[in-house]
Design a protein around this motif. Structure first.
Motif, PDB file in Angstrom:
ATOM      1  N   GLN A  11     -28.076 -22.056 -36.106  1.00 51.15           N
ATOM      2  CA  GLN A  11     -28.579 -20.758 -35.649  1.00 51.15           C
ATOM      3  C   GLN A  11     -27.438 -19.882 -35.150  1.00 51.15           C
ATOM      4  O   GLN A  11     -27.378 -18.688 -35.426  1.00 51.15           O
ATOM      5  CB  GLN A  11     -29.571 -20.963 -34.497  1.00 51.15           C
ATOM      6  CG  GLN A  11     -30.929 -21.370 -34.947  1.00 51.15           C
ATOM      7  CD  GLN A  11     -31.728 -20.144 -35.358  1.00 51.15           C
ATOM      8  OE1 GLN A  11     -31.858 -19.855 -36.548  1.00 51.15           O
ATOM      9  NE2 GLN A  11     -32.242 -19.407 -34.404  1.00 51.15           N
ATOM     10  N   ALA A  14     -25.489 -18.536 -37.977  1.00 48.88           N
ATOM     11  CA  ALA A  14     -26.244 -17.483 -38.666  1.00 48.88           C
ATOM     12  C   ALA A  14     -26.188 -16.183 -37.860  1.00 48.88           C
ATOM     13  O   ALA A  14     -26.047 -15.086 -38.422  1.00 48.88           O
ATOM     14  CB  ALA A  14     -27.684 -17.918 -38.882  1.00 48.88           C
ATOM     15  N   ASP A  18     -24.555 -12.660 -39.058  1.00 46.17           N
ATOM     16  CA  ASP A  18     -25.352 -11.429 -39.056  1.00 46.17           C
ATOM     17  C   ASP A  18     -24.698 -10.337 -38.220  1.00 46.17           C
ATOM     18  O   ASP A  18     -24.752  -9.153 -38.573  1.00 46.17           O
ATOM     19  CB  ASP A  18     -26.769 -11.703 -38.519  1.00 46.17           C
ATOM     20  CG  ASP A  18     -27.672 -12.320 -39.578  1.00 46.17           C
ATOM     21  OD1 ASP A  18     -27.254 -12.406 -40.748  1.00 46.17           O
ATOM     22  OD2 ASP A  18     -28.803 -12.727 -39.228  1.00 46.17           O
ATOM     23  N   ILE A 109     -39.647 -21.196 -35.335  1.00 41.39           N
ATOM     24  CA  ILE A 109     -38.228 -21.548 -35.337  1.00 41.39           C
ATOM     25  C   ILE A 109     -37.814 -22.141 -33.986  1.00 41.39           C
ATOM     26  O   ILE A 109     -36.913 -22.941 -33.906  1.00 41.39           O
ATOM     27  CB  ILE A 109     -37.361 -20.325 -35.714  1.00 41.39           C
ATOM     28  CG1 ILE A 109     -35.879 -20.679 -35.861  1.00 41.39           C
ATOM     29  CG2 ILE A 109     -37.528 -19.196 -34.726  1.00 41.39           C
ATOM     30  CD1 ILE A 109     -35.557 -21.461 -37.077  1.00 41.39           C
ATOM     31  N   ALA A 135     -39.664 -24.355 -38.345  1.00 40.66           N
ATOM     32  CA  ALA A 135     -39.103 -23.668 -39.523  1.00 40.66           C
ATOM     33  C   ALA A 135     -39.090 -22.170 -39.270  1.00 40.66           C
ATOM     34  O   ALA A 135     -39.847 -21.662 -38.451  1.00 40.66           O
ATOM     35  CB  ALA A 135     -39.948 -23.968 -40.764  1.00 40.66           C
ATOM     36  N   ASP A 136     -38.193 -21.481 -39.995  1.00 37.76           N
ATOM     37  CA  ASP A 136     -38.190 -20.023 -40.000  1.00 37.76           C
ATOM     38  C   ASP A 136     -39.186 -19.612 -41.081  1.00 37.76           C
ATOM     39  O   ASP A 136     -38.945 -19.825 -42.265  1.00 37.76           O
ATOM     40  CB  ASP A 136     -36.779 -19.528 -40.337  1.00 37.76           C
ATOM     41  CG  ASP A 136     -36.709 -18.004 -40.417  1.00 37.76           C
ATOM     42  OD1 ASP A 136     -37.781 -17.351 -40.470  1.00 37.76           O
ATOM     43  OD2 ASP A 136     -35.588 -17.480 -40.423  1.00 37.76           O
ATOM     44  N   THR A 138     -39.937 -16.981 -42.463  1.00 40.90           N
ATOM     45  CA  THR A 138     -39.543 -16.016 -43.494  1.00 40.90           C
ATOM     46  C   THR A 138     -38.704 -16.694 -44.583  1.00 40.90           C
ATOM     47  O   THR A 138     -38.446 -16.106 -45.623  1.00 40.90           O
ATOM     48  CB  THR A 138     -38.769 -14.826 -42.898  1.00 40.90           C
ATOM     49  OG1 THR A 138     -37.598 -15.323 -42.240  1.00 40.90           O
ATOM     50  CG2 THR A 138     -39.625 -14.061 -41.903  1.00 40.90           C
ATOM     51  N   ASP A 139     -38.252 -17.934 -44.334  1.00 43.88           N
ATOM     52  CA  ASP A 139     -37.572 -18.714 -45.383  1.00 43.88           C
ATOM     53  C   ASP A 139     -38.610 -19.508 -46.159  1.00 43.88           C
ATOM     54  O   ASP A 139     -39.729 -19.682 -45.711  1.00 43.88           O
ATOM     55  CB  ASP A 139     -36.600 -19.728 -44.748  1.00 43.88           C
ATOM     56  CG  ASP A 139     -35.361 -19.086 -44.181  1.00 43.88           C
ATOM     57  OD1 ASP A 139     -35.093 -17.912 -44.514  1.00 43.88           O
ATOM     58  OD2 ASP A 139     -34.666 -19.768 -43.405  1.00 43.88           O
ATOM     59  N   ASP A 140     -38.189 -20.035 -47.314  1.00 41.96           N
ATOM     60  CA  ASP A 140     -39.048 -20.991 -48.029  1.00 41.96           C
ATOM     61  C   ASP A 140     -39.093 -22.272 -47.230  1.00 41.96           C
ATOM     62  O   ASP A 140     -38.068 -22.770 -46.793  1.00 41.96           O
ATOM     63  CB  ASP A 140     -38.438 -21.321 -49.399  1.00 41.96           C
ATOM     64  CG  ASP A 140     -38.682 -20.198 -50.386  1.00 41.96           C
ATOM     65  OD1 ASP A 140     -39.479 -19.299 -50.069  1.00 41.96           O
ATOM     66  OD2 ASP A 140     -38.071 -20.232 -51.463  1.00 41.96           O
ATOM     67  N   PHE A 141     -40.270 -22.801 -47.012  1.00 44.42           N
ATOM     68  CA  PHE A 141     -40.364 -24.131 -46.405  1.00 44.42           C
ATOM     69  C   PHE A 141     -41.651 -24.794 -46.869  1.00 44.42           C
ATOM     70  O   PHE A 141     -42.587 -24.125 -47.306  1.00 44.42           O
ATOM     71  CB  PHE A 141     -40.318 -24.053 -44.863  1.00 44.42           C
ATOM     72  CG  PHE A 141     -41.575 -23.484 -44.250  1.00 44.42           C
ATOM     73  CD1 PHE A 141     -41.746 -22.113 -44.138  1.00 44.42           C
ATOM     74  CD2 PHE A 141     -42.588 -24.324 -43.803  1.00 44.42           C
ATOM     75  CE1 PHE A 141     -42.903 -21.593 -43.599  1.00 44.42           C
ATOM     76  CE2 PHE A 141     -43.748 -23.805 -43.253  1.00 44.42           C
ATOM     77  CZ  PHE A 141     -43.905 -22.428 -43.151  1.00 44.42           C
ATOM     78  N   GLN A 169     -39.900  -8.151 -48.289  1.00 47.82           N
ATOM     79  CA  GLN A 169     -39.998  -9.395 -47.507  1.00 47.82           C
ATOM     80  C   GLN A 169     -41.454  -9.748 -47.234  1.00 47.82           C
ATOM     81  O   GLN A 169     -41.834 -10.913 -47.255  1.00 47.82           O
ATOM     82  CB  GLN A 169     -39.273  -9.248 -46.163  1.00 47.82           C
ATOM     83  CG  GLN A 169     -37.760  -9.240 -46.263  1.00 47.82           C
ATOM     84  CD  GLN A 169     -37.115  -8.857 -44.929  1.00 47.82           C
ATOM     85  OE1 GLN A 169     -37.683  -8.107 -44.124  1.00 47.82           O
ATOM     86  NE2 GLN A 169     -35.914  -9.384 -44.689  1.00 47.82           N
ATOM     87  N   GLN A 176     -45.725 -16.699 -50.190  1.00 46.60           N
ATOM     88  CA  GLN A 176     -45.506 -18.067 -49.690  1.00 46.60           C
ATOM     89  C   GLN A 176     -46.759 -18.580 -48.954  1.00 46.60           C
ATOM     90  O   GLN A 176     -47.137 -19.742 -49.107  1.00 46.60           O
ATOM     91  CB  GLN A 176     -44.292 -18.134 -48.769  1.00 46.60           C
ATOM     92  CG  GLN A 176     -44.287 -19.380 -47.882  1.00 46.60           C
ATOM     93  CD  GLN A 176     -42.905 -19.905 -47.525  1.00 46.60           C
ATOM     94  OE1 GLN A 176     -42.337 -20.700 -48.252  1.00 46.60           O
ATOM     95  NE2 GLN A 176     -42.378 -19.441 -46.413  1.00 46.60           N
TER      96      GLN A 176
END
Ligand code: AVJ
Length: 318
Positions: A11, A14, A18, A109, A135-136, A138-141, A169, A176
């Motif tokens: 994190q 990241a 960013d 998250i 999990a985040d 907004t990501d694939d999980f 997004q 998803q």
């Protein structure tokens, strides 16, 4: 006990990436998800109690008034998957109304926060199976593979957090959710509606200055986690309406020419230059439904308040 150190290190990296990228752009910007460290989450909780901030209390009232209808829309023995487990009261309203829910799957998250809210719900609903997923969203999980297979799955996304996502997004996210819940699944999404600026701007620029503190806390976080030298007294909170994006934008405005260090680099600010820290898009039920349609959903039922401030939209697979 789960070992969260690797996740935290990832994190931090990241965040650094960013900040370096966002502050190097001609129009400086930072992703809004970094607003929510412990202090930021605390300040957001305070925001939800402000007289000017209508979304939380309005959505809560809609869920209370519509609880039975929403439960009927979800159907019996549902598996409720909540994206972002910050809702607390809202989750309890829905879980208490559902007919015999099979399991509750909060996805967040923030692992510690997730564990705390799962514990609280376990005490309130001791018979409920709770399967927290770190999990985040907004990501694939992937969801746990051993969730009940035959029960209908409901994706629950309250809080108008969908408004923080760009349209692209949001479509990816809703697609998803569709993949997670499958062909028989449904979704219940909280959407903040377009309304006059006299109402919108104060909701994001309150008299007590809590939203300002929430926004400025991002600079405090950069100072602490990335060795930043931001002087928060030299930046001001700003809330503006973007006609093009139909969004409230939060910015941090530099109150003079200055050079600031962060993440090992120097960044120059002109007087009045801003960092764009959040967009909170507002929809109509129709513009939201059109967006969801791009992700394979169609409108089922809609629940709203008498003043039309906010909508809870029930989606079915197209
Ligand atoms: C948590 C994304 C729903 O956009 O209204 C509140 C965040 N920012 N005040 C929103 C927020 C400033 C909030 N959401």
């Amino acid at each position: 006990m789960l070992d969260r150190a690797p996740l935290q290190a990832a994190q931090r990296e990241a965040f650094r990436a960013d900040v370096l990228e966002g502050l190097s752009k001609p129009a400086k910007t930072l992703p809004s998800r970094w607003l929510y460290d412990d202090r930021g989450s605390e300040l957001f909780e305070e925001i939800t109690q402000l007289p000017e901030y209508y979304p939380t209390r309005t959505e809560t009232a809609i869920l209370r008034a519509g609880a039975e209808a929403i439960a009927a829309f979800c159907g019996p023995r549902a598996t409720l998957i909540e994206y972002g487990a910050g809702a607390g009261v809202k989750t309890e309203i829905v879980l208490a109304a559902l007919d015999n829910p099979a399991s509750y799957v909060p996805v967040d998250i923030a692992g510690d926060f997730l564990a705390l809210s799962a514990e609280r719900l376990e005490r309130r609903f001791p018979w409920l199976e709770i399967r927290a997923v770190v999990a985040d969203f907004t990501d694939d999980f992937d969801l746990p593979t051993d969730l009940p297979r035959l029960n209908r799955r409901i994706g629950f996304f309250p809080g108008s957090t969908i408004g923080n996502l760009s349209p692209a997004q949001a479509v990816a996210f809703l697609a998803q959710v569709g993949a997670h819940v499958g062909d028989t699944g449904r979704a219940v999404v909280g959407v903040d509606l377009v309304k006059p600026l006299e109402r919108l701007i104060p909701a994001y620029d309150d008299a007590a200055g809590v939203t300002a503190a929430f926004n400025l806390n991002l600079l405090v976080r950069i100072n602490r986690e990335l060795g930043g030298t931001f002087d928060t007294a030299r930046f001001a909170h700003e809330a503006r309406w973007s006609v093009e994006d139909q969004a409230i934008e939060m910015h941090l405005k530099s109150l003079g020419r200055q050079v600031v260090r962060a993440a090992g680099r120097e960044f120059e600010f002109a007087e009045g230059e801003t960092i764009h820290t959040e967009s909170s898009r507002k929809y109509s039920v129709d513009t939201f439904t059109a967006l969801a349609a791009q992700a394979g959903w169609r409108q089922g039922s809609v629940w709203s308040d008498p003043d039309g401030l906010f909508a809870v939209v029930g989606l079915e697979r197209a």
